[in-house]
Design a protein around this motif. Structure first.
Motif, PDB file in Angstrom:
ATOM      1  N   VAL A 155     -12.813  14.767 -21.886  1.00 45.98           N
ATOM      2  CA  VAL A 155     -13.870  15.744 -22.198  1.00 45.98           C
ATOM      3  C   VAL A 155     -13.339  17.148 -21.975  1.00 45.98           C
ATOM      4  CG1 VAL A 155     -16.102  16.676 -21.431  1.00 45.98           C
ATOM      5  CG2 VAL A 155     -15.805  14.211 -21.696  1.00 45.98           C
ATOM      6  N   LEU A 156     -13.680  18.052 -22.888  1.00 49.05           N
ATOM      7  CA  LEU A 156     -13.370  19.470 -22.742  1.00 49.05           C
ATOM      8  C   LEU A 156     -14.671  20.235 -22.548  1.00 49.05           C
ATOM      9  CD1 LEU A 156     -10.876  21.642 -24.712  1.00 49.05           C
ATOM     10  CD2 LEU A 156     -13.230  22.409 -24.502  1.00 49.05           C
ATOM     11  N   LEU A 157     -14.729  21.027 -21.487  1.00 48.71           N
ATOM     12  CA  LEU A 157     -15.895  21.864 -21.210  1.00 48.71           C
ATOM     13  C   LEU A 157     -15.527  23.323 -21.438  1.00 48.71           C
ATOM     14  CD1 LEU A 157     -17.281  20.311 -17.888  1.00 48.71           C
ATOM     15  CD2 LEU A 157     -18.022  19.842 -20.236  1.00 48.71           C
ATOM     16  N   GLU A 158     -16.206  23.975 -22.389  1.00 50.95           N
ATOM     17  CA  GLU A 158     -16.039  25.410 -22.586  1.00 50.95           C
ATOM     18  C   GLU A 158     -17.046  26.109 -21.677  1.00 50.95           C
ATOM     19  OE1 GLU A 158     -16.320  26.232 -26.785  1.00 50.95           O
ATOM     20  OE2 GLU A 158     -14.169  25.880 -27.031  1.00 50.95           O
ATOM     21  N   LEU A 159     -16.566  26.583 -20.544  1.00 48.31           N
ATOM     22  CA  LEU A 159     -17.462  27.076 -19.507  1.00 48.31           C
ATOM     23  C   LEU A 159     -18.163  28.368 -19.887  1.00 48.31           C
ATOM     24  CD1 LEU A 159     -15.308  26.437 -16.291  1.00 48.31           C
ATOM     25  CD2 LEU A 159     -16.997  24.930 -17.371  1.00 48.31           C
ATOM     26  N   THR A 160     -17.494  29.216 -20.670  1.00 46.60           N
ATOM     27  CA  THR A 160     -18.041  30.532 -20.959  1.00 46.60           C
ATOM     28  C   THR A 160     -17.353  31.141 -22.177  1.00 46.60           C
ATOM     29  OG1 THR A 160     -18.336  32.780 -20.080  1.00 46.60           O
ATOM     30  CG2 THR A 160     -16.387  31.590 -19.360  1.00 46.60           C
ATOM     31  N   TYR A 161     -18.045  32.079 -22.830  1.00 50.85           N
ATOM     32  CA  TYR A 161     -17.425  32.886 -23.883  1.00 50.85           C
ATOM     33  C   TYR A 161     -16.738  34.122 -23.303  1.00 50.85           C
ATOM     34  CZ  TYR A 161     -19.639  30.409 -27.793  1.00 50.85           C
ATOM     35  OH  TYR A 161     -20.017  29.470 -28.719  1.00 50.85           O
ATOM     36  N   ARG A 162     -16.990  34.421 -22.056  1.00 57.00           N
ATOM     37  CA  ARG A 162     -16.404  35.606 -21.436  1.00 57.00           C
ATOM     38  C   ARG A 162     -14.882  35.514 -21.423  1.00 57.00           C
ATOM     39  NH1 ARG A 162     -20.198  36.039 -15.999  1.00 57.00           N
ATOM     40  NH2 ARG A 162     -22.194  36.447 -17.062  1.00 57.00           N
ATOM     41  N   CYS A 163     -14.236  36.668 -21.594  1.00 58.81           N
ATOM     42  CA  CYS A 163     -12.769  36.686 -21.571  1.00 58.81           C
ATOM     43  C   CYS A 163     -12.293  38.076 -21.183  1.00 58.81           C
ATOM     44  CB  CYS A 163     -12.207  36.293 -22.943  1.00 58.81           C
ATOM     45  SG  CYS A 163     -10.422  35.971 -22.916  1.00 58.81           S
ATOM     46  N   ASN A 164     -11.161  38.120 -20.485  1.00 56.88           N
ATOM     47  CA  ASN A 164     -10.576  39.396 -20.086  1.00 56.88           C
ATOM     48  C   ASN A 164      -9.526  39.890 -21.078  1.00 56.88           C
ATOM     49  OD1 ASN A 164      -8.821  37.339 -19.448  1.00 56.88           O
ATOM     50  ND2 ASN A 164      -8.841  37.714 -17.246  1.00 56.88           N
ATOM     51  N   LYS A 191     -24.493  36.093 -27.402  1.00 57.91           N
ATOM     52  CA  LYS A 191     -25.064  36.413 -26.102  1.00 57.91           C
ATOM     53  C   LYS A 191     -25.584  35.114 -25.473  1.00 57.91           C
ATOM     54  CE  LYS A 191     -24.125  40.679 -26.889  1.00 57.91           C
ATOM     55  NZ  LYS A 191     -22.976  41.324 -26.204  1.00 57.91           N
ATOM     56  N   GLY A 192     -26.721  35.203 -24.822  1.00 55.66           N
ATOM     57  CA  GLY A 192     -27.269  34.004 -24.209  1.00 55.66           C
ATOM     58  C   GLY A 192     -26.928  33.919 -22.733  1.00 55.66           C
ATOM     59  N   GLU A 193     -27.354  32.855 -22.102  1.00 52.52           N
ATOM     60  CA  GLU A 193     -27.168  32.674 -20.672  1.00 52.52           C
ATOM     61  C   GLU A 193     -26.155  31.578 -20.395  1.00 52.52           C
ATOM     62  OE1 GLU A 193     -30.883  31.888 -18.839  1.00 52.52           O
ATOM     63  OE2 GLU A 193     -31.828  33.762 -19.511  1.00 52.52           O
ATOM     64  N   LEU A 194     -25.384  31.786 -19.329  1.00 59.09           N
ATOM     65  CA  LEU A 194     -24.434  30.764 -18.902  1.00 59.09           C
ATOM     66  C   LEU A 194     -25.178  29.541 -18.396  1.00 59.09           C
ATOM     67  CD1 LEU A 194     -21.863  32.907 -16.884  1.00 59.09           C
ATOM     68  CD2 LEU A 194     -21.435  31.769 -19.058  1.00 59.09           C
ATOM     69  N   LEU A 195     -24.603  28.383 -18.642  1.00 56.83           N
ATOM     70  CA  LEU A 195     -25.141  27.177 -18.038  1.00 56.83           C
ATOM     71  C   LEU A 195     -24.955  27.291 -16.521  1.00 56.83           C
ATOM     72  CD1 LEU A 195     -26.311  24.488 -19.190  1.00 56.83           C
ATOM     73  CD2 LEU A 195     -24.049  23.494 -18.829  1.00 56.83           C
ATOM     74  N   PRO A 196     -25.981  27.041 -15.741  1.00 63.54           N
ATOM     75  CA  PRO A 196     -25.851  27.189 -14.283  1.00 63.54           C
ATOM     76  C   PRO A 196     -24.751  26.291 -13.718  1.00 63.54           C
ATOM     77  CG  PRO A 196     -28.157  26.911 -14.922  1.00 63.54           C
ATOM     78  CD  PRO A 196     -27.341  26.620 -16.145  1.00 63.54           C
ATOM     79  N   THR A 197     -24.127  26.765 -12.671  1.00 63.48           N
ATOM     80  CA  THR A 197     -23.080  25.977 -12.020  1.00 63.48           C
ATOM     81  C   THR A 197     -23.621  24.627 -11.563  1.00 63.48           C
ATOM     82  OG1 THR A 197     -21.947  27.982 -11.277  1.00 63.48           O
ATOM     83  CG2 THR A 197     -21.447  25.935 -10.098  1.00 63.48           C
ATOM     84  N   SER A 198     -24.842  24.607 -11.084  1.00 63.29           N
ATOM     85  CA  SER A 198     -25.432  23.346 -10.625  1.00 63.29           C
ATOM     86  C   SER A 198     -25.506  22.326 -11.759  1.00 63.29           C
ATOM     87  CB  SER A 198     -26.832  23.588 -10.053  1.00 63.29           C
ATOM     88  OG  SER A 198     -27.678  24.174 -11.040  1.00 63.29           O
ATOM     89  N   ARG A 199     -25.749  22.795 -12.969  1.00 61.94           N
ATOM     90  CA  ARG A 199     -25.810  21.877 -14.105  1.00 61.94           C
ATOM     91  C   ARG A 199     -24.424  21.339 -14.418  1.00 61.94           C
ATOM     92  NH1 ARG A 199     -26.704  17.732 -16.254  1.00 61.94           N
ATOM     93  NH2 ARG A 199     -27.142  17.525 -18.486  1.00 61.94           N
ATOM     94  N   TYR A 200     -23.415  22.189 -14.349  1.00 64.47           N
ATOM     95  CA  TYR A 200     -22.053  21.706 -14.566  1.00 64.47           C
ATOM     96  C   TYR A 200     -21.670  20.654 -13.521  1.00 64.47           C
ATOM     97  CZ  TYR A 200     -20.558  24.846 -18.298  1.00 64.47           C
ATOM     98  OH  TYR A 200     -20.400  25.475 -19.505  1.00 64.47           O
ATOM     99  N   LEU A 201     -22.080  20.870 -12.287  1.00 67.73           N
ATOM    100  CA  LEU A 201     -21.756  19.902 -11.233  1.00 67.73           C
ATOM    101  C   LEU A 201     -22.418  18.556 -11.510  1.00 67.73           C
ATOM    102  CD1 LEU A 201     -22.029  22.175  -8.054  1.00 67.73           C
ATOM    103  CD2 LEU A 201     -19.977  21.540  -9.346  1.00 67.73           C
ATOM    104  N   SER A 202     -23.631  18.580 -12.015  1.00 64.89           N
ATOM    105  CA  SER A 202     -24.292  17.318 -12.335  1.00 64.89           C
ATOM    106  C   SER A 202     -23.654  16.666 -13.560  1.00 64.89           C
ATOM    107  CB  SER A 202     -25.788  17.541 -12.558  1.00 64.89           C
ATOM    108  OG  SER A 202     -26.030  18.359 -13.690  1.00 64.89           O
ATOM    109  N   VAL A 203     -23.186  17.491 -14.497  1.00 70.35           N
ATOM    110  CA  VAL A 203     -22.468  16.948 -15.662  1.00 70.35           C
ATOM    111  C   VAL A 203     -21.201  16.223 -15.209  1.00 70.35           C
ATOM    112  CG1 VAL A 203     -21.104  17.581 -17.701  1.00 70.35           C
ATOM    113  CG2 VAL A 203     -23.383  18.538 -17.385  1.00 70.35           C
TER     114      VAL A 203
END
Length: 275
Positions: A45-54, A67-79
């Motif tokens: 599985v590949l998880l794209e955590l964010t569109y943000r980039c430096n 735009k939009g909101e990041l998936l909460p860290t707690s949700r990633y942990l449950s995933v």
């Protein structure tokens, strides 16, 4: 009883799908992958955590205006828990830039605790000495895949659109190696850097790490076709493919393996070089 159980196993093997009868002699990982493909089992599985980039790479396929909101860290942990229960083995953390997600370290540590074989796809811009050591100690990734965009600062920085990013990347790559991280360089070949393929492979050689080149330049996720303006032309693809084939043949001669099986000949369409 032994004879009956042996006969039973023989009958079972004849009832297995044909692909499963060709697994003898293959590595255990290859056998697992082939079985998963035959039985439609989720392994990677590949998880794209964010569109943000430096960085601001010209050819990036991400929707730059999204735009939009990041998936909460707690949700990633449950995933992660759900994926472990499904038997997933390989987890890739990507982005954008995965380290730009505010919950990256919690996610990475939990992936390590759950014994995933974790890969991190990063541009390396933020992975200096202290971050490298933290990755090694807390996340312990199986592999860190780092993007390289040219063999010179002029070309690399032109693609990333961040001055100084090439020199910073070279320093960070050295720090990653010193920290004990397993590295691989990923290169997206474009009209701007395709003629520097030998130099980019040379950088990988100096570091003692593998490198993968990819010819696939695509429109952005929102349909913006701007990245296609720097897709390499067919002749440049042919020259690069010939160089890579020679490299593969040289590796075969020195190791006795055949790494050319997955190197396709240039075609009219995009060509992806996979390892």
């Amino acid at each position: 009883a032994y004879a009956l159980s042996s006969k039973s196993r023989d009958l079972d093997s004849r009832r297995e799908p044909p692909i499963l009868n060709r697994l003898a002699g293959m590595s255990s990982f290859v056998r697992i992958v082939l079985r998963a493909a035959e039985t439609n089992t989720l392994v990677s599985v590949l998880l794209e955590l964010t569109y943000r980039c430096n960085l601001d790479c010209y050819f990036c396929y991400n929707d730059l205006g999204k735009k939009g909101e990041l998936l909460p860290t707690s949700r990633y942990l449950s995933v992660l828990e759900e994926l472990r229960n499904l038997g997933v083995m390989t987890l890739t953390l990507s982005g954008g830039e995965p380290l730009a997600h505010p919950g990256f370290w919690k996610i990475g540590r939990r992936a390590s605790e759950l014994a995933f074989s974790t890969r991190i796809k990063t541009n390396g811009h933020a992975v200096d000495g202290s971050v490298s050591e933290r990755l090694f100690e807390e996340v312990r990734p199986f592999l860190v895949e780092v993007s390289l965009h040219g063999a010179t600062a002029e070309t690399h920085d032109r693609q990333t659109r961040v001055p100084g990013s090439f020199d910073r990347l070279l320093r960070n790559l050295s720090a990653m190696r010193s920290a004990g991280l397993n590295l691989k360089l990923n290169v997206t070949l474009t009209a701007w850097n395709v003629d520097q393929i030998e130099g980019m492979y040379g950088i990988a050689d100096e570091l003692g790490v593998p490198i993968m080149a990819n010819f696939t330049v695509t429109p952005r996720d929102d349909g913006d076709r701007t990245p296609l303006s720097i897709a390499p032309d067919r002749e440049a693809m042919r020259r690069a493919a010939e160089f890579m084939l020679l490299r593969a043949e040289s590796a075969e001669a020195s190791t006795g393996t055949d790494p050319t099986d997955e190197i396709p000949a240039p075609s009219d369409g995009p060509v992806t070089f996979k390892n």
